[in-house]
Design a protein around this motif. Structure first.
Motif, PDB file in Angstrom:
ATOM      1  N   VAL A  88       0.806  -1.225   0.000  1.00 22.46           N
ATOM      2  CA  VAL A  88       0.000   0.000   0.000  1.00 22.46           C
ATOM      3  C   VAL A  88       0.839   1.276   0.000  1.00 22.46           C
ATOM      4  O   VAL A  88       0.302   2.358  -0.206  1.00 22.46           O
ATOM      5  CB  VAL A  88      -1.015   0.029   1.165  1.00 22.46           C
ATOM      6  CG1 VAL A  88      -2.088  -1.033   0.969  1.00 22.46           C
ATOM      7  CG2 VAL A  88      -0.346  -0.147   2.509  1.00 22.46           C
ATOM      8  N   SER A  89       2.147   1.181   0.246  1.00 21.33           N
ATOM      9  CA  SER A  89       2.987   2.382   0.213  1.00 21.33           C
ATOM     10  C   SER A  89       4.406   2.022  -0.216  1.00 21.33           C
ATOM     11  O   SER A  89       4.869   0.909   0.013  1.00 21.33           O
ATOM     12  CB  SER A  89       2.999   3.092   1.574  1.00 21.33           C
ATOM     13  OG  SER A  89       3.508   2.253   2.584  1.00 21.33           O
ATOM     14  N   LEU A  90       5.060   2.996  -0.846  1.00 27.34           N
ATOM     15  CA  LEU A  90       6.441   2.855  -1.299  1.00 27.34           C
ATOM     16  C   LEU A  90       7.286   3.960  -0.705  1.00 27.34           C
ATOM     17  O   LEU A  90       6.814   5.076  -0.512  1.00 27.34           O
ATOM     18  CB  LEU A  90       6.530   2.996  -2.818  1.00 27.34           C
ATOM     19  CG  LEU A  90       6.112   1.842  -3.685  1.00 27.34           C
ATOM     20  CD1 LEU A  90       6.081   2.278  -5.143  1.00 27.34           C
ATOM     21  CD2 LEU A  90       7.058   0.677  -3.513  1.00 27.34           C
ATOM     22  N   HIS A 142      -0.580  -3.078  13.580  1.00 25.79           N
ATOM     23  CA  HIS A 142      -1.796  -3.882  13.637  1.00 25.79           C
ATOM     24  C   HIS A 142      -2.726  -3.588  12.472  1.00 25.79           C
ATOM     25  O   HIS A 142      -3.823  -4.105  12.414  1.00 25.79           O
ATOM     26  CB  HIS A 142      -2.531  -3.634  14.960  1.00 25.79           C
ATOM     27  CG  HIS A 142      -1.727  -4.082  16.135  1.00 25.79           C
ATOM     28  ND1 HIS A 142      -1.517  -5.405  16.444  1.00 25.79           N
ATOM     29  CD2 HIS A 142      -1.040  -3.379  17.059  1.00 25.79           C
ATOM     30  CE1 HIS A 142      -0.760  -5.499  17.514  1.00 25.79           C
ATOM     31  NE2 HIS A 142      -0.444  -4.279  17.909  1.00 25.79           N
ATOM     32  N   GLY A 143      -2.276  -2.759  11.554  1.00 24.15           N
ATOM     33  CA  GLY A 143      -3.066  -2.419  10.374  1.00 24.15           C
ATOM     34  C   GLY A 143      -2.140  -2.055   9.237  1.00 24.15           C
ATOM     35  O   GLY A 143      -0.917  -2.150   9.353  1.00 24.15           O
ATOM     36  N   PRO A 144      -2.698  -1.624   8.126  1.00 19.05           N
ATOM     37  CA  PRO A 144      -1.889  -1.285   6.952  1.00 19.05           C
ATOM     38  C   PRO A 144      -0.898  -0.158   7.214  1.00 19.05           C
ATOM     39  O   PRO A 144      -1.168   0.751   7.993  1.00 19.05           O
ATOM     40  CB  PRO A 144      -2.932  -0.849   5.914  1.00 19.05           C
ATOM     41  CG  PRO A 144      -4.213  -1.441   6.381  1.00 19.05           C
ATOM     42  CD  PRO A 144      -4.128  -1.495   7.863  1.00 19.05           C
ATOM     43  N   VAL A 145       0.247  -0.217   6.544  1.00 16.65           N
ATOM     44  CA  VAL A 145       1.265   0.830   6.636  1.00 16.65           C
ATOM     45  C   VAL A 145       1.077   1.723   5.412  1.00 16.65           C
ATOM     46  O   VAL A 145       1.600   1.438   4.340  1.00 16.65           O
ATOM     47  CB  VAL A 145       2.693   0.224   6.683  1.00 16.65           C
ATOM     48  CG1 VAL A 145       3.733   1.329   6.762  1.00 16.65           C
ATOM     49  CG2 VAL A 145       2.824  -0.739   7.851  1.00 16.65           C
ATOM     50  N   TYR A 146       0.308   2.797   5.589  1.00 11.84           N
ATOM     51  CA  TYR A 146      -0.047   3.667   4.475  1.00 11.84           C
ATOM     52  C   TYR A 146       1.020   4.695   4.132  1.00 11.84           C
ATOM     53  O   TYR A 146       0.941   5.326   3.084  1.00 11.84           O
ATOM     54  CB  TYR A 146      -1.357   4.393   4.762  1.00 11.84           C
ATOM     55  CG  TYR A 146      -2.561   3.491   4.691  1.00 11.84           C
ATOM     56  CD1 TYR A 146      -2.930   2.893   3.495  1.00 11.84           C
ATOM     57  CD2 TYR A 146      -3.323   3.232   5.816  1.00 11.84           C
ATOM     58  CE1 TYR A 146      -4.037   2.060   3.417  1.00 11.84           C
ATOM     59  CE2 TYR A 146      -4.437   2.411   5.755  1.00 11.84           C
ATOM     60  CZ  TYR A 146      -4.784   1.832   4.548  1.00 11.84           C
ATOM     61  OH  TYR A 146      -5.878   1.013   4.483  1.00 11.84           O
ATOM     62  N   GLY A 147       2.009   4.887   5.004  1.00 14.27           N
ATOM     63  CA  GLY A 147       3.049   5.856   4.712  1.00 14.27           C
ATOM     64  C   GLY A 147       4.388   5.421   5.272  1.00 14.27           C
ATOM     65  O   GLY A 147       4.462   4.807   6.336  1.00 14.27           O
ATOM     66  N   LEU A 148       5.442   5.728   4.521  1.00  9.37           N
ATOM     67  CA  LEU A 148       6.811   5.429   4.937  1.00  9.37           C
ATOM     68  C   LEU A 148       7.672   6.648   4.664  1.00  9.37           C
ATOM     69  O   LEU A 148       7.494   7.322   3.662  1.00  9.37           O
ATOM     70  CB  LEU A 148       7.389   4.266   4.135  1.00  9.37           C
ATOM     71  CG  LEU A 148       6.856   2.875   4.387  1.00  9.37           C
ATOM     72  CD1 LEU A 148       7.383   1.921   3.329  1.00  9.37           C
ATOM     73  CD2 LEU A 148       7.271   2.402   5.753  1.00  9.37           C
ATOM     74  N   LYS A 149       8.612   6.907   5.533  1.00 11.71           N
ATOM     75  CA  LYS A 149       9.580   7.978   5.309  1.00 11.71           C
ATOM     76  C   LYS A 149      10.899   7.543   5.902  1.00 11.71           C
ATOM     77  O   LYS A 149      10.982   7.170   7.063  1.00 11.71           O
ATOM     78  CB  LYS A 149       9.099   9.272   5.970  1.00 11.71           C
ATOM     79  CG  LYS A 149       9.926  10.466   5.643  1.00 11.71           C
ATOM     80  CD  LYS A 149       9.736  10.856   4.199  1.00 11.71           C
ATOM     81  CE  LYS A 149      10.492  12.143   3.915  1.00 11.71           C
ATOM     82  NZ  LYS A 149      10.509  12.436   2.503  1.00 11.71           N
ATOM     83  N   ARG A 150      11.924   7.583   5.078  1.00 10.71           N
ATOM     84  CA  ARG A 150      13.267   7.209   5.532  1.00 10.71           C
ATOM     85  C   ARG A 150      13.881   8.382   6.280  1.00 10.71           C
ATOM     86  O   ARG A 150      13.741   9.533   5.867  1.00 10.71           O
ATOM     87  CB  ARG A 150      14.123   6.857   4.316  1.00 10.71           C
ATOM     88  CG  ARG A 150      15.416   6.173   4.633  1.00 10.71           C
ATOM     89  CD  ARG A 150      16.193   5.841   3.363  1.00 10.71           C
ATOM     90  NE  ARG A 150      15.465   4.988   2.447  1.00 10.71           N
ATOM     91  CZ  ARG A 150      15.585   3.656   2.427  1.00 10.71           C
ATOM     92  NH1 ARG A 150      16.373   3.049   3.253  1.00 10.71           N
ATOM     93  NH2 ARG A 150      14.910   2.947   1.560  1.00 10.71           N
ATOM     94  N   MET A 187      11.565   0.581   0.100  1.00 15.86           N
ATOM     95  CA  MET A 187      10.780  -0.073   1.143  1.00 15.86           C
ATOM     96  C   MET A 187       9.316  -0.093   0.727  1.00 15.86           C
ATOM     97  O   MET A 187       8.854   0.791   0.008  1.00 15.86           O
ATOM     98  CB  MET A 187      10.939   0.664   2.469  1.00 15.86           C
ATOM     99  CG  MET A 187      12.336   0.587   3.034  1.00 15.86           C
ATOM    100  SD  MET A 187      12.500   1.294   4.697  1.00 15.86           S
ATOM    101  CE  MET A 187      12.055   2.980   4.434  1.00 15.86           C
ATOM    102  N   VAL A 188       8.610  -1.113   1.194  1.00 12.19           N
ATOM    103  CA  VAL A 188       7.189  -1.267   0.901  1.00 12.19           C
ATOM    104  C   VAL A 188       6.436  -1.434   2.213  1.00 12.19           C
ATOM    105  O   VAL A 188       6.800  -2.267   3.044  1.00 12.19           O
ATOM    106  CB  VAL A 188       6.929  -2.504   0.001  1.00 12.19           C
ATOM    107  CG1 VAL A 188       5.433  -2.690  -0.242  1.00 12.19           C
ATOM    108  CG2 VAL A 188       7.677  -2.381  -1.309  1.00 12.19           C
ATOM    109  N   GLY A 189       5.400  -0.633   2.400  1.00  8.87           N
ATOM    110  CA  GLY A 189       4.484  -0.798   3.525  1.00  8.87           C
ATOM    111  C   GLY A 189       3.348  -1.704   3.081  1.00  8.87           C
ATOM    112  O   GLY A 189       2.775  -1.523   2.000  1.00  8.87           O
TER     113      GLY A 189
END
Length: 138
Positions: free
Chosen positions: A78-80, A122-130, A92-94
Motif C-alpha cells: 500500500v505504500s512505497l 496492527h493495520g496497513p502501513v499507508y506511509g513510509l519515510k526514511r 521499502m514497501v508498507g
C-alpha cells in the motif's frame, strides 16, 4: 488503474489508461532515478511491485512478488519509499498486513530481493519515510 497525463506534439493533453498487469488498485507510485527519466515503480494490494518505462506502458518492464523470506504468502503493498540517496535499487514497501519490507531490486539472488521484514503494526502501513541518515524509517 493508473492514468498517465501528458502533452502531445500538437500541444493537446493526452491520457493513457494502464490496465494491464495489476488485478488490484495501484496504491503508490515512485519515480526512479534513471538515465532516461522515464522509469517508475508501482505497488498494489495484489502483492506485486511493478517497474514501468512510461514510453511503453503496454506492459511492465519487471515484476517482483511481495513475500517475506521463506514464505509463499503474498503481501498486499500500500505504500512505497524510494530515495536514490539510500541506493538507486533500494526501496521499502508498507504492507496492508502491517509489515514493512526492505527491498533491493538488483539483489544477486531473486530470493534475496526482500531483504528484511519489520513487523509490528496492527493495520496497513499507508506511509513510509526514511530518516536523513538512511538507517531508520517511520
Amino acid at each position: 488503474p493508473l492514468w498517465l497525463l501528458g502533452a502531445s506534439s500538437a500541444g493537446a493533453t493526452t491520457c493513457s489508461l494502464l490496465l494491464c498487469c495489476t488485478r488490484d488498485p495501484i496504491y503508490d507510485l515512485a519515480w526512479l532515478q534513471s538515465k532516461t527519466g522515464s522509469e517508475a515503480m508501482t505497488v498494489s494490494t495484489d502483492g506485486l511491485v511493478l517497474w514501468w518505462d512510461i514510453r511503453k506502458l503496454s506492459e511492465a518492464v519487471e515484476s517482483m512478488p511481495l513475500r517475506e523470506k521463506g514464505s509463499e504468502t503474498l503481501l498486499g503493498g500500500v505504500s512505497l519509499e524510494y530515495d536514490p540517496a539510500a541506493g538507486p535499487t533500494k526501496f521499502m514497501v508498507g504492507c496492508e498486513q502491517g509489515s514493512v519490507l526492505s527491498c533491493n531490486r538488483k539483489a544477486k539472488n531473486p530470493a534475496d530481493r526482500v531483504g528484511s521484514s519489520y513487523v509490528g503494526h496492527h493495520g496497513p502501513v499507508y506511509g513510509l519515510k526514511r530518516c536523513a541518515n538512511g538507517l531508520c524509517c517511520i
